[in-house]
Motif scaffolding. Structure first.
Motif, PDB file in Angstrom:
ATOM      1  N   LEU A  83       0.799  -1.018  -0.222  1.00 39.41           N
ATOM      2  CA  LEU A  83      -0.269  -0.217   0.137  1.00 39.41           C
ATOM      3  C   LEU A  83       0.716   0.797  -0.048  1.00 39.41           C
ATOM      4  O   LEU A  83       0.475   2.420  -0.627  1.00 39.41           O
ATOM      5  N   SER A  84       2.012   1.002   0.441  1.00 36.78           N
ATOM      6  CA  SER A  84       2.556   2.797   0.396  1.00 36.78           C
ATOM      7  C   SER A  84       3.768   2.636  -0.127  1.00 36.78           C
ATOM      8  O   SER A  84       3.765   3.677  -1.077  1.00 36.78           O
ATOM      9  N   SER A  85       3.907   1.543  -1.433  1.00 34.36           N
ATOM     10  CA  SER A  85       3.999   2.295  -2.886  1.00 34.36           C
ATOM     11  C   SER A  85       2.994   2.402  -3.363  1.00 34.36           C
ATOM     12  O   SER A  85       2.935   3.421  -4.623  1.00 34.36           O
ATOM     13  N   ASP A  86       1.661   1.589  -3.421  1.00 33.95           N
ATOM     14  CA  ASP A  86       0.895   1.362  -4.459  1.00 33.95           C
ATOM     15  C   ASP A  86       0.814   1.687  -5.837  1.00 33.95           C
ATOM     16  O   ASP A  86       0.508   2.459  -6.563  1.00 33.95           O
ATOM     17  N   TYR A  87       1.970   0.391  -5.885  1.00 37.49           N
ATOM     18  CA  TYR A  87       2.957   0.378  -7.537  1.00 37.49           C
ATOM     19  C   TYR A  87       2.054   0.552  -8.737  1.00 37.49           C
ATOM     20  O   TYR A  87       2.242   0.921  -9.557  1.00 37.49           O
ATOM     21  N   VAL A  88       1.063  -0.341  -8.827  1.00 37.64           N
ATOM     22  CA  VAL A  88       0.253  -0.591  -9.606  1.00 37.64           C
ATOM     23  C   VAL A  88      -0.936   0.178 -10.068  1.00 37.64           C
ATOM     24  O   VAL A  88      -0.875   0.487 -11.274  1.00 37.64           O
ATOM     25  N   ILE A  89      -1.717   0.166  -9.058  1.00 38.55           N
ATOM     26  CA  ILE A  89      -2.897   0.975  -8.786  1.00 38.55           C
ATOM     27  C   ILE A  89      -2.468   2.566  -9.105  1.00 38.55           C
ATOM     28  O   ILE A  89      -3.562   3.319  -9.554  1.00 38.55           O
ATOM     29  N   GLY A  90      -1.415   3.025  -8.192  1.00 36.98           N
ATOM     30  CA  GLY A  90      -1.238   4.398  -8.310  1.00 36.98           C
ATOM     31  C   GLY A  90      -2.191   5.573  -7.515  1.00 36.98           C
ATOM     32  O   GLY A  90      -1.618   6.686  -8.110  1.00 36.98           O
ATOM     33  N   VAL A  91      -2.928   5.325  -6.962  1.00 35.59           N
ATOM     34  CA  VAL A  91      -3.451   6.113  -6.087  1.00 35.59           C
ATOM     35  C   VAL A  91      -2.225   6.825  -4.862  1.00 35.59           C
ATOM     36  O   VAL A  91      -2.345   8.098  -5.008  1.00 35.59           O
ATOM     37  N   ALA A  92      -1.735   6.019  -4.165  1.00 34.31           N
ATOM     38  CA  ALA A  92      -0.640   7.207  -3.196  1.00 34.31           C
ATOM     39  C   ALA A  92       0.071   8.473  -4.287  1.00 34.31           C
ATOM     40  O   ALA A  92       0.241   9.276  -4.115  1.00 34.31           O
ATOM     41  N   PRO A  93       1.208   7.803  -5.020  1.00 37.22           N
ATOM     42  CA  PRO A  93       2.673   8.348  -5.777  1.00 37.22           C
ATOM     43  C   PRO A  93       1.402   9.736  -6.401  1.00 37.22           C
ATOM     44  O   PRO A  93       1.861  10.480  -7.003  1.00 37.22           O
ATOM     45  N   GLY A  94       0.058   9.010  -7.214  1.00 42.45           N
ATOM     46  CA  GLY A  94      -0.723  10.285  -7.510  1.00 42.45           C
ATOM     47  C   GLY A  94      -1.176  11.562  -7.021  1.00 42.45           C
ATOM     48  O   GLY A  94      -0.855  12.355  -7.953  1.00 42.45           O
ATOM     49  N   ILE A  95      -1.585  11.281  -5.778  1.00 41.55           N
ATOM     50  CA  ILE A  95      -1.719  11.792  -5.266  1.00 41.55           C
ATOM     51  C   ILE A  95      -0.718  13.412  -4.428  1.00 41.55           C
ATOM     52  O   ILE A  95      -0.474  14.393  -4.184  1.00 41.55           O
ATOM     53  N   SER A  96       0.282  12.729  -4.205  1.00 40.43           N
ATOM     54  CA  SER A  96       1.418  12.821  -3.878  1.00 40.43           C
ATOM     55  C   SER A  96       2.082  13.790  -4.090  1.00 40.43           C
ATOM     56  O   SER A  96       2.945  15.184  -4.198  1.00 40.43           O
ATOM     57  N   ALA A  97       2.557  12.830  -6.155  1.00 38.05           N
ATOM     58  CA  ALA A  97       2.639  14.006  -7.084  1.00 38.05           C
ATOM     59  C   ALA A  97       1.870  15.537  -7.789  1.00 38.05           C
ATOM     60  O   ALA A  97       2.722  16.432  -7.574  1.00 38.05           O
ATOM     61  N   LYS A  98       1.005  15.753  -7.939  1.00 42.83           N
ATOM     62  CA  LYS A  98      -0.260  16.155  -8.258  1.00 42.83           C
ATOM     63  C   LYS A  98      -0.274  17.060  -6.437  1.00 42.83           C
ATOM     64  O   LYS A  98       0.019  18.888  -7.102  1.00 42.83           O
ATOM     65  N   ALA A  99       0.501  17.151  -5.288  1.00 44.00           N
ATOM     66  CA  ALA A  99      -0.013  18.217  -4.550  1.00 44.00           C
ATOM     67  C   ALA A  99       1.460  18.717  -4.344  1.00 44.00           C
ATOM     68  O   ALA A  99       1.758  19.869  -4.221  1.00 44.00           O
ATOM     69  N   ALA A 100       2.292  17.701  -4.946  1.00 37.90           N
ATOM     70  CA  ALA A 100       3.615  18.961  -4.898  1.00 37.90           C
ATOM     71  C   ALA A 100       4.066  19.624  -5.793  1.00 37.90           C
ATOM     72  O   ALA A 100       4.777  20.590  -5.882  1.00 37.90           O
ATOM     73  N   GLY A 101       3.201  19.467  -7.140  1.00 43.02           N
ATOM     74  CA  GLY A 101       3.665  20.841  -8.494  1.00 43.02           C
ATOM     75  C   GLY A 101       2.883  20.181  -9.230  1.00 43.02           C
ATOM     76  O   GLY A 101       3.291  19.028  -9.539  1.00 43.02           O
ATOM     77  N   GLU A 102       2.932  20.500  -9.595  1.00 49.67           N
ATOM     78  CA  GLU A 102       2.212  20.025 -11.289  1.00 49.67           C
ATOM     79  C   GLU A 102       3.631  19.734 -12.624  1.00 49.67           C
ATOM     80  O   GLU A 102       3.604  18.775 -13.312  1.00 49.67           O
ATOM     81  N   ALA A 103       4.728  19.266 -11.761  1.00 43.91           N
ATOM     82  CA  ALA A 103       6.407  19.671 -12.420  1.00 43.91           C
ATOM     83  C   ALA A 103       6.904  17.991 -12.175  1.00 43.91           C
ATOM     84  O   ALA A 103       7.358  17.537 -12.622  1.00 43.91           O
TER      85      ALA A 103
END
Length: 514
Positions: free
Chosen positions: A163-183
């Protein structure tokens, strides 16, 4: 760097909103209402227009929904696939062969962890926990593994590593990246988080195994009989209202009740599949993991110097969702025939969206608030002002307080980790990701730390804590319930291994990815 930054009332209101949200998380209450109120007050302080401020409440969730809808769609399609596989009992067949290699308690510990990790990567831990607990945990207990050890293996591998990587479904990294900035790329955050999760999980599993290895007994059917004779420990009812999410729903809303406790019952479950479906059941038990393995290969191989084109933007999520949709349609066609499958497939998709919004819907107002302070097009859309007039509230606050922030990368990394762990206290894991992502995007440029790495570190802290390894009112309660052990015993047993893993992975992140 020499540009003067003016701190306005909106900046102070935004900072107060962040503090209120964190405090609410610490008190284990839901942060949706504080997020909505804080969004309104920030918009009012910036625009001085009550009409725009009221509109910002809607705009914040709407902007967050637009930015994160691909995540909801992937969850819905993967859940729809799982429901289709349950009709054929293909999900049970996928892991049933692993019972044969559980010869003793030592192998059982690692088989439980490995199978839970793989299933959780594809479908999240929510369905993985009852499936593994129903099919493999009884066999592990017969082999001599203590129930508490089984709960530790499942929690670390599922709620922790997967769940902490959520590598396949990509929910967690998607939220983290979007909150960090568009780049910031969600795929890059996922890559970093995958390695950090493996380091954390490897340390945690190793320490957990050495802490329980002397308790492993010789294989005996009497161990299973004693375990089956245990009644519920009451933890579910006691912690049902604790935390910001109803974790009781996770334990109840599953397709299995833990009744597949021996080979005879398992054979009865599989024989419940109609004769005409047995072939399809076996086919999809093989085809599904192979299909997702090919997806993983397409995602990973370009990063290993193979010369294959790398997936860009949301391509990875699109590939996962598209594969899940095709498999779901084929499985439904096999289970229900060509005509009825048209209705059943639609029902599976609807149920998938219901689950997606129940699981992640409350994240939208939270993400919307932090998007308000991120600046750029997101903040402009929420505040209904031109892009050039949208403030970067959090970045400005960090810049203005730069003199107070030690320019020490170890300090910054562990600071973001601790913030993530604090946000995980509410027992959700995902609700803190907008904060850790936004904080990473603001702190990274200020102290010269890689933003992607900071996002992954914060993600580790939030999900390992609140996702289901350290909080008794998190989804760990489901793991403990299926293993029939007190959830507080599980928390105590997991604390040292998980904390040690998080410390080691954070140090590795500073040394190798900064």
């Amino acid at each position: 760097m020499g540009q003067h930054i003016t701190i306005t009332a909106a900046h102070w209101v935004y900072l107060a909103g962040v503090a209120a949200i964190v405090l609410t998380m610490i008190l284990r209450a839901n942060v949706v209402v504080p997020s909505i109120v804080a969004t309104f007050l920030v918009a009012l302080a910036w625009t001085h227009n009550p009409v725009s401020a009221f509109g910002s409440i809607f705009n914040a969730s709407f902007v967050a929904a637009k930015e994160l809808f691909n995540i909801f769609l992937v969850i819905a399609l993967v859940t729809a696939l799982l429901n289709a596989l349950k009709t054929l009992r293909s999900d049970v067949r996928m892991i049933e062969p692993f019972r044969a290699i559980i010869k003793n308690g030592h192998t059982a510990f690692f088989v439980l962890a490995a199978v839970t990790y793989v299933i959780s990567l594809f479908f999240w831990p929510t369905p993985a926990v009852p499936l593994v607990a129903a099919v493999l945990l009884p066999a592990a207990i017969v082999a001599g593994l203590p129930p508490l050890a089984g709960a530790m293996a499942i929690a670390i591998a599922g709620q922790g590593m997967a769940l902490s990587s959520d590598y396949v479904i990509g929910v967690a990294p998607g939220i983290s990246a979007k909150a960090a900035g568009e780049a910031i790329s969600a795929a890059a955050v996922a890559d970093r988080a995958l390695v950090l999760s493996l380091i954390t999980g490897g340390i945690a599993l190793t320490l957990a195994y050495f802490s329980i290895r002397k308790l492993i007994q010789k294989p005996s059917e009497s161990l299973l009989e004693s375990w089956q004779a245990q009644s519920g420990n009451g933890d579910l009812a006691r912690f049902e209202a604790a935390g910001s999410f109803d974790k009781a729903e996770i334990a109840r809303g599953t397709g299995y009740d833990g009744s597949l406790t021996d080979g005879v019952q398992l054979c009865k479950e599989l024989s419940a599949v109609e004769l005409r479906r047995i072939g399809w059941s076996k086919l999809f038990a093989i085809a599904t993991p192979l299909a997702f393995a090919s997806v993983i290969a397409v995602m990973v191989l370009p990063k290993l110097g193979t010369g294959l084109p790398d997936l860009k933007g949301g391509d990875a999520a699109a590939l996962v969702g598209g594969m899940a949709a095709i498999l779901m349609i084929c499985a439904t066609f096999a289970a229900d025939g060509p005509w009825r499958s048209l209705e059943v497939a639609a029902e599976h998709v609807t149920a998938g969206f219901v689950f997606a919004f129940r699981a992640m819907g409350s994240v939208l107002p939270i993400a919307g608030f932090f998007f308000t302070g991120a600046g750029g097009d997101l903040a402009a859309s929420i505040l209904n002002v031109p892009t050039g007039q949208a403030p970067s509230l959090l970045f400005d606050l960090v810049q203005s307080g730069q003199a107070l922030i030690p320019n020490n990368h170890v300090f910054v990394a562990f600071g973001v980790l601790i913030v993530g762990m604090v946000t995980g206290i509410d027992g959700s894991g995902f609700s803190g990701l907008p904060l850790t992502g936004a904080l990473s995007g603001a702190l990274g440029p200020t102290v010269g730390f890689n933003i992607t790495t900071l996002c992954a570190i914060g993600q580790m802290g939030a999900i390992w804590t609140g996702g289901g390894t350290l909080m008794a009112w998190s989804s760990l309660i489901a793991v403990a319930g299926f293993a029939r052990v007190p959830v507080l015993d599980a928390v105590r047993a997991l604390t040292l291994p998980v904390l040690a893993g998080l410390v080691v992975s954070t140090v590795c992140a500073v040394l190798f990815w900064n």
